[in-house]
Design an enzyme around this catalytic site. Structure first.
Site, PDB file in Angstrom:
ATOM      1  N   GLU A 113       0.854  -1.188   0.000  1.00  0.00           N
ATOM      2  CA  GLU A 113       0.000   0.000   0.000  1.00  0.00           C
ATOM      3  C   GLU A 113       0.890   1.238   0.000  1.00  0.00           C
ATOM      4  OE1 GLU A 113      -3.195   0.468  -0.194  1.00  0.00           O
ATOM      5  OE2 GLU A 113      -4.014  -1.554   0.072  1.00  0.00           O
ATOM      6  N   LEU A 114       0.607   2.184  -0.859  1.00  0.00           N
ATOM      7  CA  LEU A 114       1.461   3.354  -1.013  1.00  0.00           C
ATOM      8  C   LEU A 114       1.739   4.078   0.302  1.00  0.00           C
ATOM      9  CD1 LEU A 114       0.261   5.049  -4.338  1.00  0.00           C
ATOM     10  CD2 LEU A 114       2.541   4.152  -3.854  1.00  0.00           C
TER      11      LEU A 114
ATOM     12  N   TYR B  82      -3.996  16.614  -9.955  1.00  0.00           N
ATOM     13  CA  TYR B  82      -3.122  15.553 -10.470  1.00  0.00           C
ATOM     14  C   TYR B  82      -1.739  16.083 -10.841  1.00  0.00           C
ATOM     15  CZ  TYR B  82      -1.269  11.783 -13.321  1.00  0.00           C
ATOM     16  OH  TYR B  82      -0.447  10.807 -13.840  1.00  0.00           O
TER      17      TYR B  82
ATOM     18  N   LYS C  39       1.851  14.955  -9.033  1.00  0.00           N
ATOM     19  CA  LYS C  39       2.985  14.374  -9.759  1.00  0.00           C
ATOM     20  C   LYS C  39       4.227  15.255  -9.652  1.00  0.00           C
ATOM     21  CE  LYS C  39       2.959  11.063 -11.781  1.00  0.00           C
ATOM     22  NZ  LYS C  39       3.203   9.653 -11.365  1.00  0.00           N
TER      23      LYS C  39
ATOM     24  N   VAL D 204       3.524  11.222 -21.256  1.00  0.00           N
ATOM     25  CA  VAL D 204       2.259  11.946 -21.104  1.00  0.00           C
ATOM     26  C   VAL D 204       1.122  11.010 -21.453  1.00  0.00           C
ATOM     27  CG1 VAL D 204       2.275  13.087 -23.377  1.00  0.00           C
ATOM     28  CG2 VAL D 204       1.056  14.126 -21.483  1.00  0.00           C
TER      29      VAL D 204
ATOM     30  N   VAL E 195      -0.343   8.015 -22.717  1.00  0.00           N
ATOM     31  CA  VAL E 195       0.177   6.707 -23.118  1.00  0.00           C
ATOM     32  C   VAL E 195      -0.932   5.933 -23.822  1.00  0.00           C
ATOM     33  CG1 VAL E 195       1.263   4.582 -22.332  1.00  0.00           C
ATOM     34  CG2 VAL E 195       1.749   6.747 -21.159  1.00  0.00           C
TER      35      VAL E 195
ATOM     36  N   SER F 224      -6.480   6.389 -20.552  1.00  0.00           N
ATOM     37  CA  SER F 224      -5.679   7.196 -21.476  1.00  0.00           C
ATOM     38  C   SER F 224      -5.935   6.799 -22.925  1.00  0.00           C
ATOM     39  CB  SER F 224      -4.191   7.077 -21.149  1.00  0.00           C
ATOM     40  OG  SER F 224      -3.727   5.751 -21.310  1.00  0.00           O
TER      41      SER F 224
END
Length: 342
Positions: free
Chosen positions: A71-72, A172, A176, A200, A202, A214
């Site tokens: 988990e992040l 977002y 990042k 960018v 993808v 995306s």
């Protein structure tokens, strides 16, 4: 730290991929297995077969893929996954584009998650390099009205502009940008070799069970999805252009930079930089069977900036897929999913 040689493909080289169930990371796992790597892949729930079966079914997975729960925002969560690895690809990131609580749902988790991965890496002497997947959202957004801007790795998105003006989707790029800056600062302070890759939009086929957002975004001019088309316009409005890269190219670049001893710092990674009117004109001519709109009153006639991948090219990397290949393969992929019929 006293790591050994830089990772190279082979059945004695172990690497970790975080967020492995996602679009980019799962394709990266696929490519690493094809090259002979042993892969430690982190997912949120290894027992959830609906979320991980596409990984377990990859060629080579039976012998050389091991899933780890992580988990992040859980301290030490990545310790087991990175243990014994020679390199780490950090791809995992929160992807809620319109969070109710941007600070706590997106920005803090992105920063804390990245630092948690790097902290785990500093505990492992065998890790030579960490390749962090960032985003063009970290270099391209500013409040300048100047046209023909040239963007390279020395540029950073203007976080103050985003947090004060709060354009659609502002959280977002902030997440990042701050996460990448935190990664590079941590790397310098702890003598950890960190390289960041900056793609960018993808596009291309996927091994995931669902169609990546995306890909839907890039194909919205063809599918006619008004919501996704609006998001595509918003991307050009905020970032100044529409830039594209094939999924296989960005994963190849990640591996290339892991294996390249001289690589250092940030690397922008995409071969196609355009605007919506130019993209629509290309699509309408190449795919006349689709009703692609070509008149736009709500987007600039030309992109206001050019984003350069020259540093990556100078390092020795070459892109395999141009805009024709990117869209040809994406359309064929959508046909296999039953989302395009002609």
């Amino acid at each position: 730290m006293a790591p050994q040689a830089y990772p190279t493909a082979g059945q004695t080289t172990t690497v970790c991929v975080t967020g492995a169930a996602g679009f980019m990371a799962s394709w990266l796992v696929k490519r690493l297995l094809e090259k002979g790597y042993i892969v430690h892949a982190t997912v949120r729930d290894p027992e959830n077969k609906a979320k991980v079966s596409h990984l377990l079914n990859l060629p080579g997975a039976t012998d050389r893929l091991k899933l780890f729960r992580a988990e992040l925002c859980e301290d030490g969560s990545f310790d087991a996954a990175v243990a014994g690895c020679n390199g780490v690809f950090h791809v995992a990131t929160p992807t809620e584009f319109m969070p109710k609580d941007p600070e706590n749902d997106l920005i803090k988790p992105a920063i804390e998650g990245t630092l948690n991965v790097l902290k785990s890496c500093t505990k492992v002497d065998s890790i030579k390099r960490v390749v962090v997947t960032s985003s063009a959202a970290t270099v391209s957004i500013n409040n300048s009205s100047e046209q023909n801007q040239y963007i390279d790795e020395s540029c950073w998105t203007d976080v103050n502009f985003l947090t004060s003006q709060k354009p659609p989707g502002w959280a977002y790029p902030v997440s990042k940008t701050l996460a990448e800056q935190a990664a590079l600062k941590y790397a310098e302070e702890h003598s950890l070799d960190v390289v960041t890759v900056i793609p960018v939009l993808v596009v291309g086929p996927a091994v995931t069970p669902t169609v990546p957002s995306s890909v839907e975004l890039a194909l919205s001019l063809i599918t006619g999805d008004e919501f996704k088309m609006g998001a595509l316009k918003g991307m050009q409005f905020v970032s100044g252009s529409i830039s594209l890269v094939h999924i296989d190219d960005v994963c190849s670049a990640q591996i290339f930079l892991m294996e390249k001893p001289s690589a250092q710092g940030r690397y922008i990674c995409f071969p196609v930089n355009t605007g919506i009117p130019q993209l629509a004109e290309f699509l309408s001519k190449r795919y006349p069977q689709y009703k692609v709109p070509t008149k736009f009153d709500d987007v600039p006639a030309t992109p206001k900036l050019t984003i350069s991948s020259q540093k990556l090219l100078d390092c020795g990397f070459s892109f395999k897929y141009g805009i024709e290949d990117i869209y040809d393969q994406a359309i064929e992929y959508m046909k296999t999913k039953g989302l395009l019929t002609c």
